[in-house]
Design an enzyme around this catalytic site. Structure first.
Site, PDB file in Angstrom:
ATOM      1  CB  ALA A  19      58.105  28.644  26.479  1.00 32.96           C
ATOM      2  CB  THR A  36      67.210  34.934  21.523  1.00 29.46           C
ATOM      3  OG1 THR A  36      67.675  36.047  20.692  1.00 29.46           O
ATOM      4  CG2 THR A  36      66.067  34.430  20.735  1.00 29.46           C
ATOM      5  CG  HIS A  42      57.414  25.894  16.735  1.00 28.31           C
ATOM      6  ND1 HIS A  42      56.311  26.589  16.688  1.00 28.31           N
ATOM      7  CD2 HIS A  42      58.408  26.859  17.262  1.00 28.31           C
ATOM      8  CE1 HIS A  42      56.420  27.655  17.211  1.00 28.31           C
ATOM      9  NE2 HIS A  42      57.851  27.978  17.624  1.00 28.31           N
ATOM     10  CE  LYS A 102      56.838  28.852  13.889  1.00 31.92           C
ATOM     11  NZ  LYS A 102      58.041  29.534  13.649  1.00 31.92           N
TER      12      LYS A 102
END
Length: 475
Positions: free
Chosen positions: A46, A40, A49, A249
């Site tokens: 990249a 993962t 957040h 998102k």
């Protein structure tokens, strides 16, 4: 008998290894692939957040916000590129602007600083290529971009320098509880440990279910991406999200830390834990959805497409805890987005869980910093010429797209937890990451690997195991 065995060498496992290497512990990391950052952690957006998306009060929100705050110092300590470029969440319908208000309120409750809602005119001044449909955006200035490869590799190198052992191509087949701790049976032999940390990504449920009576289910959630040439890298300066939906998102458009442009991902739940193939449907979905927030995307400048898997847990929450029915075993599971952002905070939390199992005594000689690979392209002409005089390998360009020298490739191979394959070099030194996607530099990199490891050319692999590029010889 090891003190701690960490299963999985992704960003969570390597961050935990580095954090625990501060203490007088005998630590081993087991990884079924040939290198760190092969699951993962290898294929994601990249993004560091800001922390406004996760539900207030959730572990995911707490880890995200704390991880974001730790990332500045961590990037300095590990000498890796990191940029707080900020993020927009774009709203394309005036009737949905209340959703931006809800995200703003959630972010404030989570502890995210500096967020505000911008009208279209102010947003367009900052990002001229926003779609004509965008009516307002949520602006989060603490969002950033990083390279997941260099972060994970830097954590692993620093951990190794502080005494952590890494065992690659070592698959865990079974774990047995013993009076002293655990007996871990792998395809490379057996190892015993007082404590196990399960950071196995999409395979975390398999490891958990070897011992626990409470079954865990991890769902591989595939996401397709486009990566665009550096000529398109300035199309936007911030990370542009759409309003989040049921599966996360949504499709984003963002610059990368190395100057490219990334577009994606999709979100499709699948059964195959190795199912990282891209699909026509997934890539077409990206084309359609990306244009809703950003106009005139130069998708003719795509240099590669790829797919990654998120370790989705059905309750969409991080699971970081010692198992009640298996004392001494700690799950670090369900680490999907914002897992990359949360990694340093996850490491802190796991450290405290380990403290309840083992005695932690700090080392007097812990090495907190690490120096990254030297890139002559970042030097002045005079400095570069002096470097080449000292080491002529830095004057031999191997990868013309990214201007990567033989000196950088040798450094990538010879470092702690060094590259052992073409993809290992690519992740560390970026050779093969450019416009031609290793079309020209592959033979030279193979020669260097063969020379350094005393291999024949048919033993050199793209990514370990049987991924050989040369499969035989003619007389």
């Amino acid at each position: 008998m090891k003190d701690v065995v960490i299963i999985g060498a992704g960003v969570s496992g390597c961050a935990i290894a580095r954090e625990l290497s501060r203490y007088k512990l005998d630590i081993c990391v087991l990884e079924k692939e040939e290198d760190v950052c092969c699951g993962t952690s290898k294929a994601n957006s990249a993004i560091i957040h800001a922390g406004f998306d996760a539900e207030y009060g959730s572990l995911m929100a707490k880890m995200n916000v704390r991880g974001n705050k730790l990332m500045d110092q961590l990037a300095r300590d590990l000498d890796i590129p990191y940029l707080k470029n900020g993020a927009f969440v774009a709203c394309s319908h005036a009737d949905d602007e209340f959703k931006l208000e809800a995200l703003l309120e959630r972010g404030r409750k989570n502890g995210v600083e500096g967020m505000r809602i911008l009208g279209r005119e102010e947003a367009i001044q900052m990002e001229p290529n926003l779609s004509e449909e965008v009516t307002a955006v949520l602006y989060a200035p603490t969002s950033g971009i990083i390279c997941p490869f260099t972060l994970t590799i830097a954590l692993a190198e620093n951990a190794a320098e502080n005494g952590v052992e890494f065992q690659f191509e070592t698959k865990v087949n079974n774990i047995v509880r013993t009076d002293e701790g655990f007996l871990i049976k792998t395809d490379q032999g057996e190892i015993t440990s007082k404590c196990i940390i399960n950071a196995a990504g999409v395979y975390a449920d398999d490891i958990h279910n070897m011992l626990s009576q409470t079954e865990m289910k991890i769902i591989p959630r595939r996401g397709d991406y486009f990566l665009l040439d550096k000529a398109a890298g300035k199309h936007v300066s911030k990370t542009i999200f759409s309003l989040p939906g049921q599966y996360g998102k949504g499709v984003l458009v963002a610059p990368t830390i190395h100057g490219n442009l990334i577009v994606g991902p999709t979100a499709v739940d699948i059964e195959d834990k190795e199912g990282t193939n891209t699909t026509v449907e997934g890539l077409e979905n990206i084309r359609l959805k990306a244009g809703q927030s950003v106009k005139n995307l130069p998708l003719k400048q795509v240099i590669t497409s790829f797919s990654g898997l998120r370790a989705h847990e059905e309750h969409h929450e991080f699971i970081i805890e010692e198992l009640s029915d298996v004392p001494g075993m700690i799950d670090v599971a369900g680490i999907e987005s914002p897992g990359l952002s949360s990694a340093p905070a996850i490491a802190e939390l796991v450290r405290e869980l380990v403290r309840e199992i083992l005695t932690l005594t700090e080392k007097e000689n812990f090495i907190a910093t690490r120096k990254g690979i030297l890139h002559p392209e970042e030097y002045s002409l005079e400095e570069r010429n002096e470097l080449i005089r000292q080491n002529p390998a830095y004057g031999n360009i191997v990868c013309r797209c990214e201007m990567i020298t033989e000196g950088e490739i040798l450094d990538a191979i010879r470092r702690p937890v060094g590259a052992r394959s073409l993809d290992g070099i690519k992740r560390r030194a970026r050779a093969g990451s450019g416009r031609c996607q290793a079309g020209f530099c592959t033979p030279k990199m193979m020669e260097i690997l063969a020379r350094e490891y005393e291999l024949s050319m048919d033993q050199v692999t793209k990514s370990g195991k049987e991924s050989r590029l040369v499969i035989g010889r003619t007389k």
